[in-house]
Design a protein around this motif. Structure first.
Motif, short mmCIF file in Angstrom:
data_model
loop_
_atom_site.label_atom_id
_atom_site.label_comp_id
_atom_site.label_asym_id
_atom_site.label_seq_id
_atom_site.Cartn_x
_atom_site.Cartn_y
_atom_site.Cartn_z
N ASP A 1 46.79 60.32 -0.62
CA ASP A 1 45.66 60.14 0.30
C ASP A 1 44.36 60.02 -0.48
O ASP A 1 43.52 59.18 -0.21
CB ASP A 1 45.54 61.32 1.26
N LYS A 2 44.22 60.91 -1.46
CA LYS A 2 43.02 60.94 -2.28
C LYS A 2 42.88 59.65 -3.09
O LYS A 2 41.80 59.08 -3.17
CB LYS A 2 43.13 62.12 -3.25
N LYS B 1 39.94 52.47 -2.32
CA LYS B 1 39.14 51.78 -1.31
C LYS B 1 37.68 51.74 -1.74
O LYS B 1 37.02 50.73 -1.63
CB LYS B 1 39.28 52.55 0.00
N ARG B 2 37.19 52.87 -2.22
CA ARG B 2 35.79 52.96 -2.66
C ARG B 2 35.52 52.01 -3.82
O ARG B 2 34.47 51.42 -3.91
CB ARG B 2 35.48 54.39 -3.13
N LYS B 3 36.50 51.94 -4.74
CA LYS B 3 36.32 51.11 -5.92
C LYS B 3 36.34 49.63 -5.57
O LYS B 3 35.54 48.85 -6.07
CB LYS B 3 37.44 51.43 -6.93
N PHE C 1 31.75 50.13 1.33
CA PHE C 1 32.61 50.27 2.48
C PHE C 1 32.09 51.24 3.54
O PHE C 1 32.58 51.30 4.63
CB PHE C 1 34.07 50.51 2.06
N LYS C 2 30.97 51.91 3.21
CA LYS C 2 30.33 52.73 4.23
C LYS C 2 29.61 51.86 5.28
O LYS C 2 29.33 52.30 6.37
CB LYS C 2 29.37 53.74 3.62
#
Ligand SMILES: [Zn+2]
Length: 107
Positions: free
Chosen positions: A80-81, A87-89, A94-95
């Motif tokens: 999950d982490k 995804k962030r990378k 993505f916010k």
């Protein structure tokens, strides 16, 4: 003060020692123990403990086997982490949840 642990025996039957990894905090040691326990080929449970010699923390086997259920739980937690970090990378923005397509708005 450096603590050592038995690594193996050499050809003469002499003990070969290697330094134990030291952790300043229990949390740090627990985090690494969790990573170790999540590894698929690890059978024996690794736990964090406070050392009576150097007064820091080490990780080591406690002689018990990791329950399959616990391993799965840890692996799930790490995947999950990792998925989140990936995804962030891939998308640093993505916010930003979306943008308004102005062409669809009629005045
Ligand atoms: Zn120690």
């Amino acid at each position: 003060m450096e603590c050592t642990t038995l690594e193996s025996y050499d050809e003469n039957g002499q003990m070969k020692m290697r330094p134990k990894k030291q952790f300043d905090t229990l949390d740090g040691a627990i985090a690494v123990a969790k990573i170790e326990n999540a590894k698929p080929h690890h059978i024996h449970k690794v736990v964090a403990y406070k050392c009576k010699t150097c007064f820091k923390y080490h990780i080591g086997r406690n002689g018990k086997e990791i329950k399959e259920k616990d391993k799965k739980k840890l692996q799930q937690m790490f995947s999950d982490k990792l998925a989140l970090e990936k995804k962030r990378k891939e998308n640093p923005n993505f916010k930003v949840v979306g943008y308004i397509d102005l062409s669809t708005i009629r005045y």
